[in-house]
Each structure stands twice: as structure tokens, then as C-alpha cells.
Design an enzyme around this catalytic site. Sequence first.
Site, PDB file in Angstrom:
ATOM      1  CB  THR A   1      -0.801  -0.201   1.110  1.00  0.00           C
ATOM      2  OG1 THR A   1      -1.861  -1.174   0.907  1.00  0.00           O
ATOM      3  CG2 THR A   1      -1.251   1.639   1.549  1.00  0.00           C
TER       4      THR A   1
ATOM      5  CE  LYS B   1      -5.447   1.874   1.536  1.00  0.00           C
ATOM      6  NZ  LYS B   1      -6.698   1.154   1.134  1.00  0.00           N
TER       7      LYS B   1
ATOM      8  CG  ASP C   1      -8.831   1.582  -1.818  1.00  0.00           C
ATOM      9  OD1 ASP C   1      -9.873   1.488  -2.153  1.00  0.00           O
ATOM     10  OD2 ASP C   1      -7.953   0.587  -0.583  1.00  0.00           O
TER      11      ASP C   1
ATOM     12  CD  GLU D   1      -9.560  -1.922  -2.476  1.00  0.00           C
ATOM     13  OE1 GLU D   1      -8.486  -2.150  -2.987  1.00  0.00           O
ATOM     14  OE2 GLU D   1      -9.651  -2.508  -1.696  1.00  0.00           O
TER      15      GLU D   1
ATOM     16  CG  ASP E   1     -12.305  -3.067   0.531  1.00  0.00           C
ATOM     17  OD1 ASP E   1     -12.965  -4.004   1.425  1.00  0.00           O
ATOM     18  OD2 ASP E   1     -11.251  -2.331   0.776  1.00  0.00           O
TER      19      ASP E   1
ATOM     20  CE  LYS F   1      -9.766  -4.869   2.341  1.00  0.00           C
ATOM     21  NZ  LYS F   1      -9.941  -3.531   2.771  1.00  0.00           N
TER      22      LYS F   1
HETATM   23 MG    MG Z   1     -10.133  -1.358   0.178  1.00  0.00          MG
END
Ligand code: MG
Length: 372
Positions: free
Chosen positions: A140, A167, A195, A223, A248, A272
Site C-alpha cells: 500500500t 490510495k 484504491d 477499488e 471492497d 477481508k
Molecule cells: Mg480497500
Amino acid sequence: MHIRKVSLGYISIPLKTPFKTALRKVDRVNDLIVKIEDEDGRAGYGEAPPTAVITGETRQSIETAVREYLAPAVTGMDLNEPEEIFAAMERAIAKNTSAKAAVDIALHDLIAKEKGVPLFRYLAGDNTAGIRTRLKTDLTISVNDPQTMARDALLAVENGFDILKVKVGKGGLQDVERIRAIRDAIGMGPAIRVDANQGWTRQEAVRTIGMMEDALLGIELVEQPVSCHDFEGMQYVTEMVKTDILADESVFSYEDAYRLIKERGADLINIKLMKTGGIHNAMRICDLAEKNGIRCMAGCMLESAVSVSGAAHLAGARAVITMCDLDGPSLCAENPYQGGPVYNGPDIELTQTPGIGIGEPPVDFEDGVRPR
Ligand code: MG
């Protein structure tokens, strides 16, 4: 063999650098660790991070859910009847998916240990053809100004990561600049997953993703472009852009996954354990996705190696999981655990040690059951 005791404690691990998304900023992993023992004194371990902004659970709520609802519900139950244990957990308390995940992971660890097999083998059952013991995770890159992100991305690539999870979601136009700055720094070789963490409106998402496509920035997927409450927005973005959309925050449960696949709310699903309530429900989502030809990612919150390794075993057992975002242990500045899957840069290697493979975590465990 029955469940004799549930206990819990806390682990606190500093991160190498603060973790920043469109939703939050964190600088330590502070997670609950659950220990479940059978009558022979064998133990399984699970973990839950308080990710209030995503699951609605705090440190206090997770502890209360485990102490007052889940631990009393499972204590004394027969480990040879796992379906009944997971059903009892669902009956004991609604939602509270991270609290359930911690207990569920500990149960899976313990059950696989009793059978003397690594967890991935237990989960694969007869379906051994899809097993992989070597996985590759992305890393990430937190949302910052474009220059900082380009520098972080270059460092990640220099450290061997060739898939980055970037991100964004903090201003559409600037988000294109962020990806452009990263591409300028790392070239076109490494894969980039974007994301947005729900940070865009649907129009903003279509415009921003369209600009990234036009600029040939080589985006593998985007995402959660819009709010998890905007299902139509997810459908709209999925319909309007060429890039694959990964759900997600929109998918917690089996029912969420069912609707998303039926009504095409995304192309891909990020599973997740902290959203599904653990491995049991994650396996059901894998079955559903497999039946419908939908590829999945195994993801994690800011977790350390206990629960991330539960997810790694799941990914190793299920071929439908083609992508891993299991960088929690890589983001931690230290590894307080013994054994378990080996995290070496982007590479994760599952070992043949029974269960998840991690020894007793270095935390002070205390009796988990509290009457309510
Ligand atoms: Mg995510």
C-alpha cells in the site's frame, strides 16, 4: 474434542510509516488477540483490529462482543462440529464481524492443528489442485501529495514490490496527478491498483478513471470508487469505465456478494476476514464467486501476522483468489511472532506447520468470558 477456554489480550506494534487513506490516519497496530484452547491444552489464535471507520467496531466493542457474547457461546462446544460453532456465533450477536473473525480464525487454527495439517490444506479439503504455497502481495502507498507518493512508490519498487496499491480519493484531478507522478517515478513495469476508499462521487469516479485510461497510466483495477451506500453508483461506474472495478467496503457478507454479482455492482470482490466475520463466511463467498467466474482479492485491514496469515492460508487454498493485498506484516516495524507464513517483501510463503503455524503470541492473556 471440546472448547475448554477462550482468553484474550492485546498486541501493539509500531508501523514503519503512518498509514493514510481517504478515511483515516494510523501509526500503530493495536489489535485484540484471541486464544482458544481445547481439552488437551492445544491452542489456536486469532486477531482483530478496531477499524471503526469501516466495520463500525472499536477496541471496546470488539472486546465486549468477544467477552460477553462469542466466548460464552462457543465455550464447551464440540470442535468436530464446526458448522454448529459458526452458527452459534451468528446467533449470539449480529454484525460485529471483526470480533467474530478473531474467534473464527482462532477456531480454524485450532481445528487444523488437531487434524495435524496446515490450515490451507484443511480449507482446500479434497480440492488440492488449486493449492498455492507461494503468494505475492501488493504494497500500500498512502495518500499524500504526488511527490511524496512518487517517492514512496519508488522505494517500494526498490524493495522488490512490483504490485502497488495506491490510495487516492482525495480530489479527482489531483488523483490523476498522483498516479502520473508515480508512473513517472517507477515506469510502466510495476502493476498499479488504485484504491479510492469511497472517496469519489460517481461522476467524479467516471471522469477520473476515464482520464487515467486516456493517459495510458496502466491501471490494473480501481477499488471502491464510491460510497458503500451507493450501490447504483458502483453499478454506474462499473458500466461506464473499461477498467475493472473491485468492490471492497460494498461487500461484507455472503448476501452482499450475491447481490453484487447478480446486479453487477463490480467486476471483482475484495474478501477481508474482518468484513466477512472470518474464514467460514469467506469460504462461502469464494464458492459463490467461483461458481460465477468472479475473481477475488484476499485483503486485510491494518493487521499483524496472526489474522493476515489466516487470510494467506485462505488465499493459498482457493484458486478463485487471484490477488493478495496482505501487506499488514510488511507495514509493521517489527514482527513479534514466532513461526507462521514467511513474509519477505512481496513474497508470502506458507509453511507445512499445522494450523496457521504461529506460536503463542507474546501478550498477557486473561480469561475472555465475562457474564453480561
Ligand atoms: Mg480497500
